[in-house]
Motif scaffolding. Structure first.
Motif, PDB file in Angstrom:
ATOM      1  N   VAL A 269       0.841  -1.205   0.000  1.00  9.59           N
ATOM      2  CA  VAL A 269       0.000   0.000   0.000  1.00  9.59           C
ATOM      3  C   VAL A 269       0.875   1.254   0.000  1.00  9.59           C
ATOM      4  CG1 VAL A 269      -1.646   1.354   1.342  1.00  9.59           C
ATOM      5  CG2 VAL A 269      -1.974  -1.116   1.088  1.00  9.59           C
ATOM      6  N   ILE A 270       1.873   1.285   0.877  1.00  8.79           N
ATOM      7  CA  ILE A 270       2.737   2.458   0.978  1.00  8.79           C
ATOM      8  C   ILE A 270       3.522   2.667  -0.321  1.00  8.79           C
ATOM      9  CG2 ILE A 270       4.711   3.454   2.203  1.00  8.79           C
ATOM     10  CD1 ILE A 270       3.722   1.940   4.697  1.00  8.79           C
ATOM     11  N   ALA A 271       4.101   1.575  -0.826  1.00  9.86           N
ATOM     12  CA  ALA A 271       4.861   1.682  -2.069  1.00  9.86           C
ATOM     13  C   ALA A 271       3.956   2.059  -3.238  1.00  9.86           C
ATOM     14  CB  ALA A 271       5.573   0.359  -2.360  1.00  9.86           C
TER      15      ALA A 271
ATOM     16  N   ASP B 221      25.598   4.632  -5.038  1.00  6.93           N
ATOM     17  CA  ASP B 221      25.070   5.768  -4.292  1.00  6.93           C
ATOM     18  C   ASP B 221      23.792   6.309  -4.929  1.00  6.93           C
ATOM     19  OD1 ASP B 221      27.182   5.528  -2.569  1.00  6.93           O
ATOM     20  OD2 ASP B 221      28.390   7.088  -3.534  1.00  6.93           O
ATOM     21  N   ILE B 222      23.758   6.324  -6.257  1.00 11.68           N
ATOM     22  CA  ILE B 222      22.543   6.766  -6.948  1.00 11.68           C
ATOM     23  C   ILE B 222      21.388   5.827  -6.639  1.00 11.68           C
ATOM     24  CG2 ILE B 222      21.463   7.099  -9.213  1.00 11.68           C
ATOM     25  CD1 ILE B 222      24.184   8.014 -10.243  1.00 11.68           C
ATOM     26  N   CYS B 223      21.664   4.532  -6.679  1.00 10.95           N
ATOM     27  CA  CYS B 223      20.631   3.543  -6.371  1.00 10.95           C
ATOM     28  C   CYS B 223      20.164   3.670  -4.921  1.00 10.95           C
ATOM     29  CB  CYS B 223      21.154   2.137  -6.616  1.00 10.95           C
ATOM     30  SG  CYS B 223      21.542   1.774  -8.341  1.00 10.95           S
ATOM     31  N   ALA B 224      21.085   4.041  -4.027  1.00  8.53           N
ATOM     32  CA  ALA B 224      20.748   4.124  -2.610  1.00  8.53           C
ATOM     33  C   ALA B 224      19.796   5.267  -2.299  1.00  8.53           C
ATOM     34  CB  ALA B 224      22.017   4.266  -1.778  1.00  8.53           C
ATOM     35  N   VAL B 225      19.786   6.323  -3.130  1.00 11.92           N
ATOM     36  CA  VAL B 225      18.870   7.447  -2.895  1.00 11.92           C
ATOM     37  C   VAL B 225      17.623   7.363  -3.769  1.00 11.92           C
ATOM     38  CG1 VAL B 225      20.738   8.968  -2.173  1.00 11.92           C
ATOM     39  CG2 VAL B 225      20.054   8.937  -4.568  1.00 11.92           C
ATOM     40  N   ASN B 226      17.557   6.359  -4.631  1.00 13.61           N
ATOM     41  CA  ASN B 226      16.392   6.163  -5.483  1.00 13.61           C
ATOM     42  C   ASN B 226      15.201   5.728  -4.622  1.00 13.61           C
ATOM     43  OD1 ASN B 226      14.488   5.436  -7.372  1.00 13.61           O
ATOM     44  ND2 ASN B 226      15.771   3.936  -8.419  1.00 13.61           N
ATOM     45  N   PRO B 227      14.099   6.472  -4.611  1.00 10.85           N
ATOM     46  CA  PRO B 227      12.939   6.067  -3.791  1.00 10.85           C
ATOM     47  C   PRO B 227      12.422   4.677  -4.135  1.00 10.85           C
ATOM     48  CG  PRO B 227      12.664   8.310  -4.594  1.00 10.85           C
ATOM     49  CD  PRO B 227      13.848   7.745  -5.309  1.00 10.85           C
ATOM     50  N   PHE B 228      12.572   4.282  -5.391  1.00 10.20           N
ATOM     51  CA  PHE B 228      12.079   2.963  -5.782  1.00 10.20           C
ATOM     52  C   PHE B 228      12.872   1.852  -5.090  1.00 10.20           C
ATOM     53  CE2 PHE B 228      11.811  -0.653  -8.821  1.00 10.20           C
ATOM     54  CZ  PHE B 228      10.444  -0.843  -8.769  1.00 10.20           C
ATOM     55  N   THR B 229      14.164   2.079  -4.874  1.00  7.36           N
ATOM     56  CA  THR B 229      14.970   1.112  -4.131  1.00  7.36           C
ATOM     57  C   THR B 229      14.378   0.857  -2.754  1.00  7.36           C
ATOM     58  OG1 THR B 229      17.050   1.582  -5.273  1.00  7.36           O
ATOM     59  CG2 THR B 229      17.218   0.735  -3.033  1.00  7.36           C
TER      60      THR B 229
ATOM     61  N   LEU C  79      10.821   5.053   6.185  1.00  8.83           N
ATOM     62  CA  LEU C  79      10.956   6.503   6.308  1.00  8.83           C
ATOM     63  C   LEU C  79      11.204   7.147   4.958  1.00  8.83           C
ATOM     64  CD1 LEU C  79      11.260   9.088   7.977  1.00  8.83           C
ATOM     65  CD2 LEU C  79      13.685   8.491   8.293  1.00  8.83           C
ATOM     66  N   TRP C  80      12.118   6.586   4.184  1.00 10.00           N
ATOM     67  CA  TRP C  80      12.450   7.168   2.881  1.00 10.00           C
ATOM     68  C   TRP C  80      11.259   7.100   1.922  1.00 10.00           C
ATOM     69  CZ3 TRP C  80      16.394  10.217   2.059  1.00 10.00           C
ATOM     70  CH2 TRP C  80      16.793  10.512   0.753  1.00 10.00           C
ATOM     71  N   THR C  81      10.525   6.002   1.965  1.00  8.39           N
ATOM     72  CA  THR C  81       9.358   5.861   1.090  1.00  8.39           C
ATOM     73  C   THR C  81       8.264   6.852   1.476  1.00  8.39           C
ATOM     74  OG1 THR C  81       9.860   3.503   0.858  1.00  8.39           O
ATOM     75  CG2 THR C  81       7.686   4.224   0.140  1.00  8.39           C
ATOM     76  N   LEU C  82       8.039   7.039   2.783  1.00  5.06           N
ATOM     77  CA  LEU C  82       7.026   8.001   3.228  1.00  5.06           C
ATOM     78  C   LEU C  82       7.417   9.425   2.856  1.00  5.06           C
ATOM     79  CD1 LEU C  82       6.092   6.579   6.758  1.00  5.06           C
ATOM     80  CD2 LEU C  82       4.714   6.508   4.667  1.00  5.06           C
ATOM     81  N   LEU C  83       8.695   9.765   3.004  1.00 10.36           N
ATOM     82  CA  LEU C  83       9.146  11.106   2.624  1.00 10.36           C
ATOM     83  C   LEU C  83       8.948  11.338   1.126  1.00 10.36           C
ATOM     84  CD1 LEU C  83      12.432  11.470   4.721  1.00 10.36           C
ATOM     85  CD2 LEU C  83      10.243  12.635   5.104  1.00 10.36           C
ATOM     86  N   ALA C  84       9.264  10.334   0.319  1.00  8.72           N
ATOM     87  CA  ALA C  84       9.057  10.458  -1.121  1.00  8.72           C
ATOM     88  C   ALA C  84       7.578  10.587  -1.449  1.00  8.72           C
ATOM     89  CB  ALA C  84       9.656   9.246  -1.840  1.00  8.72           C
ATOM     90  N   THR C  85       6.728   9.866  -0.713  1.00  8.05           N
ATOM     91  CA  THR C  85       5.281   9.962  -0.932  1.00  8.05           C
ATOM     92  C   THR C  85       4.782  11.372  -0.653  1.00  8.05           C
ATOM     93  OG1 THR C  85       4.994   7.642  -0.295  1.00  8.05           O
ATOM     94  CG2 THR C  85       3.038   9.036  -0.256  1.00  8.05           C
ATOM     95  N   VAL C  86       5.204  11.947   0.452  1.00  3.58           N
ATOM     96  CA  VAL C  86       4.790  13.315   0.807  1.00  3.58           C
ATOM     97  C   VAL C  86       5.259  14.298  -0.266  1.00  3.58           C
ATOM     98  CG1 VAL C  86       5.093  15.181   2.468  1.00  3.58           C
ATOM     99  CG2 VAL C  86       4.704  12.847   3.270  1.00  3.58           C
ATOM    100  N   PHE C  87       6.490  14.140  -0.726  1.00  2.00           N
ATOM    101  CA  PHE C  87       7.025  15.052  -1.745  1.00  2.00           C
ATOM    102  C   PHE C  87       6.242  14.944  -3.051  1.00  2.00           C
ATOM    103  CE2 PHE C  87       9.864  15.637  -5.411  1.00  2.00           C
ATOM    104  CZ  PHE C  87      10.192  16.973  -5.235  1.00  2.00           C
ATOM    105  N   PHE C  88       5.998  13.716  -3.517  1.00  5.89           N
ATOM    106  CA  PHE C  88       5.287  13.537  -4.785  1.00  5.89           C
ATOM    107  C   PHE C  88       3.840  14.018  -4.686  1.00  5.89           C
ATOM    108  CE2 PHE C  88       8.366   9.831  -5.622  1.00  5.89           C
ATOM    109  CZ  PHE C  88       9.255  10.670  -6.275  1.00  5.89           C
ATOM    110  N   LEU C  89       3.195  13.775  -3.534  1.00 11.40           N
ATOM    111  CA  LEU C  89       1.825  14.270  -3.358  1.00 11.40           C
ATOM    112  C   LEU C  89       1.789  15.789  -3.361  1.00 11.40           C
ATOM    113  CD1 LEU C  89       0.280  11.873  -0.668  1.00 11.40           C
ATOM    114  CD2 LEU C  89      -0.480  12.172  -3.031  1.00 11.40           C
ATOM    115  N   ALA C  90       2.739  16.418  -2.671  1.00 13.08           N
ATOM    116  CA  ALA C  90       2.795  17.881  -2.655  1.00 13.08           C
ATOM    117  C   ALA C  90       3.024  18.422  -4.057  1.00 13.08           C
ATOM    118  CB  ALA C  90       3.896  18.355  -1.707  1.00 13.08           C
ATOM    119  N   LEU C  91       3.889  17.755  -4.820  1.00 11.19           N
ATOM    120  CA  LEU C  91       4.150  18.189  -6.193  1.00 11.19           C
ATOM    121  C   LEU C  91       2.910  18.033  -7.060  1.00 11.19           C
ATOM    122  CD1 LEU C  91       6.460  19.215  -8.000  1.00 11.19           C
ATOM    123  CD2 LEU C  91       6.959  16.831  -8.566  1.00 11.19           C
TER     124      LEU C  91
END
Length: 263
Positions: free
Chosen positions: A151-153, A207-215, A235-247
């Protein structure tokens, strides 16, 4: 409140009916991961060695490793497919009609997101069922515990699709944008290869893969399937969710987004 729930039911039902009438969409969602599982995994099995890494307690085959990544692939592609339908609805005028509702814009977009995520999760469980019939299984409790992670992803990737749809003006431009987003997100992640394996060839790529939200979405699913907790991925997935929703909300703002581009 009854009006809000009525809108939720109507939008989710509309998404469900659209999905039922587009059977090829369901088949395509299963064909992609099954090709990776049955064809590519057979070739990579001998070439790619895997060490014992969390959440696994022993050595595993490559097919077992990529199952969470292929679940993420289904969520990713369906999120983009949903955003494509948003662009189509906007060109046809139905999206503009929906956004004229007296209900808050964020609620209408959230309803659309809930509908597309629910469909994505059904597709994921259909894929897991086929994988189980092929002998690729996870602990039975993992199928249940994976639901919150899915659900979160799914919401995160669906929100990404919403954000993209708010900035794409024409349907013809969508294919290029999808390829620009989907393939880098998928291949530069831990969906197909563990990060330590990428570090052997390129620290920068790791390092690029490590910051990728999909990872992190994939790792959240991976750990959940094996009944383990990954707070950093959550935590990283939730932060990305908030950012994408705001966008997405910013893009659909009448003062900035698609309403302003009406003419």
């Amino acid at each position: 409140m009854s009006g809000w729930l009525t809108a939720l039911r109507a939008i989710v039902l509309r998404e469900a009916l659209r999905f039922v009438h587009q059977r090829e969409r369901f088949l395509a969602a299963l064909v992609r991961p099954l090709v990776w599982l049955l064809v590519f995994a057979a070739g990579f099995r001998a070439a790619l060695g895997l060490s014992i890494i969390p959440p696994y307690q022993t050595y595993i085959t490559y097919e077992i490793y990529i199952v969470p990544g292929l679940c993420g692939m289904i969520l990713l592609f369906n999120g983009m497919q949903s955003s494509l339908s948003l662009v189509y609805d906007r060109e046809m005028g139905s999206m503009r009609l929906l956004l004229t509702s007296p209900l808050p814009r964020w609620w209408l977009l959230l309803c659309r997101l809930i509908g597309s995520t629910a469909i994505s999760i059904l597709q994921v469980y259909a894929f897991l069922a086929i994988a189980a019939m092929l002998g690729i299984t996870v602990p039975w409790l993992g199928y249940v515990l994976a639901l919150p992670a899915l659900v979160i992803a799914g919401v995160m990737l669906g929100a990404l699709g919403l954000a993209l749809s708010s900035f794409i003006k024409q349907l013809e431009n969508f294919a290029g944008v999808m390829n620009f987003v989907i393939f880098p997100m998928f291949f530069m992640s831990s969906a197909l290869y563990p990060l330590w394996k990428m570090a052997e060839s390129s620290t920068l790529l790791r390092d690029i893969c490590a910051v990728n939200p999909f990872t992190h979405a994939v790792e959240l699913i991976r750990f959940a399937l094996y009944q383990q907790w990954n707070p950093w991925a959550l935590l990283w997935t939730l932060l990305a969710t908030v950012f994408f929703l705001a966008l997405a909300l910013w893009g659909y703002d009448p003062a900035r987004g698609m309403i302003r581009r009406k003419g």
